[in-house]
Design an enzyme around this catalytic site. Structure first.
Site, mmCIF file in Angstrom:
data_model
loop_
_atom_site.group_PDB
_atom_site.id
_atom_site.type_symbol
_atom_site.label_atom_id
_atom_site.label_comp_id
_atom_site.label_asym_id
_atom_site.label_seq_id
_atom_site.Cartn_x
_atom_site.Cartn_y
_atom_site.Cartn_z
ATOM 1 N N SER A 58 0.826 -1.201 0.000
ATOM 2 C CA SER A 58 0.000 0.000 0.000
ATOM 3 C C SER A 58 0.870 1.264 0.000
ATOM 4 O O SER A 58 1.676 1.453 -0.898
ATOM 5 C CB SER A 58 -0.964 -0.039 1.189
ATOM 6 N N ASP B 90 -9.904 -4.879 -5.672
ATOM 7 C CA ASP B 90 -9.421 -4.109 -4.524
ATOM 8 C C ASP B 90 -10.196 -2.808 -4.462
ATOM 9 O O ASP B 90 -10.078 -1.959 -5.347
ATOM 10 C CB ASP B 90 -7.916 -3.845 -4.675
ATOM 11 N N HIS C 242 -7.536 -5.748 -0.253
ATOM 12 C CA HIS C 242 -6.322 -4.941 -0.311
ATOM 13 C C HIS C 242 -5.111 -5.650 0.304
ATOM 14 O O HIS C 242 -4.024 -5.105 0.310
ATOM 15 C CB HIS C 242 -6.599 -3.628 0.447
#
Length: 269
Positions: A98, A219, A248
């Site tokens: 991320s 996602d 995610h």
């Protein structure tokens, strides 16, 4: 932050003893436990560095996180560089989940000698939509996230965890929810504003380190248009791999396939 004590402050440790060194960096709301499912396997094959960012609830000293200092990813990138220097980790494979994916990109621009591959997991250079760019969120939606964090953090952590992780894996939802709850609400709010306000699209053309972008099939945080965009903009060699899972966090919900993908990337010299 005192450089010589950075590894202790960030709970950094090295596991395994393989010839290849992997550096695993977690994202918003998490800590190094997010890698627990894959760590035993990786440590059998590689030397693995894990740590907690200063915003993590696992970090003991609350004074390490300064909202003004960490209002951009540059300070995080500087911490990463200092941490690797202190731990004498050179020419590593950086695995950033991320927000950490872009942090790794920035660090690689500053110090390309420290990295020979970047593995960017569910990463985005910008989360808010523009007329010619799909980031996944409208500005109003992002502002609602801020409002929810501020008004009822406990409730928001539960709903957010269930939103970003496949609900058919309740154990992983609970794991991330607990990690979110360990963060101080005021840290979560300021960091969320940093994460959702960044626009590092112009950085991608400066990234020369080979990149492997790992994305899940569905996602809600990062739409599939983003890895394609990143691949088109990154200056160095880049490849995209889509993992057939939802959410995610492929390292949690599809950890066997995730490890297989990592092995394939690392076997490709």
């Amino acid at each position: 932050m005192v450089t010589q004590n950075l590894s202790t402050a960030m709970n950094a440790k090295i596991l395994g003893s393989g010839q290849e060194t992997l550096v695993l960096a977690h994202g918003f709301g998490a800590d190094q436990s997010i890698w627990d499912k894959i760590l035993p396997y990786l440590a059998d094959r590689y030397q693995v560095v894990v740590f907690d960012w200063c915003f993590s609830g696992a970090v003991k000293d609350p004074g390490l996180y300064d909202a003004a200092k960490y209002s951009t990813y540059d300070a995080f990138a500087d911490d990463l560089i200092c941490l690797l220097e202190e731990m004498k980790v050179n020419f590593s494979v950086f695995v950033g989940h991320s927000m950490s994916g872009m942090i790794g990109c920035i660090a690689s621009i500053k110090r390309p000698d420290l990295f020979h591959k970047l593995i960017l997991v569910a990463t985005s250079p910008r989360f808010i939509n523009l007329e010619d760019y799909e980031g996944g969120f409208e500005l109003s939606g992002v502002e609602q996230i801020f409002s929810s964090i501020e008004s009822n953090y406990e409730e928001w952590t539960s709903s957010f965890a269930a939103l970003v992780i496949d609900p058919i894996d309740p154990e992983s939802v609970e794991k991330f929810e607990k990690s979110l709850k360990r963060m101080r609400p005021e840290v979560a709010l300021t960091l969320a504003k940093t994460v959702f306000s960044i626009d590092y699209r112009d950085m991608l053309e400066k990234v020369t380190t080979p990149c492997h972008i790992i994305q899940t099939k569905n996602d809600i945080v990062v739409p599939n248009s983003v890895p394609k965009y990143m691949q088109s903009k990154i200056k160095g060699e880049s490849r995209v791999k889509i993992i057939d899972t939802t959410g995610h966090f492929p390292q949690l919900t599809a950890h066997h396939e995730f490890v297989e993908v990592l092995d394939a990337i690392l076997a490709d010299k």
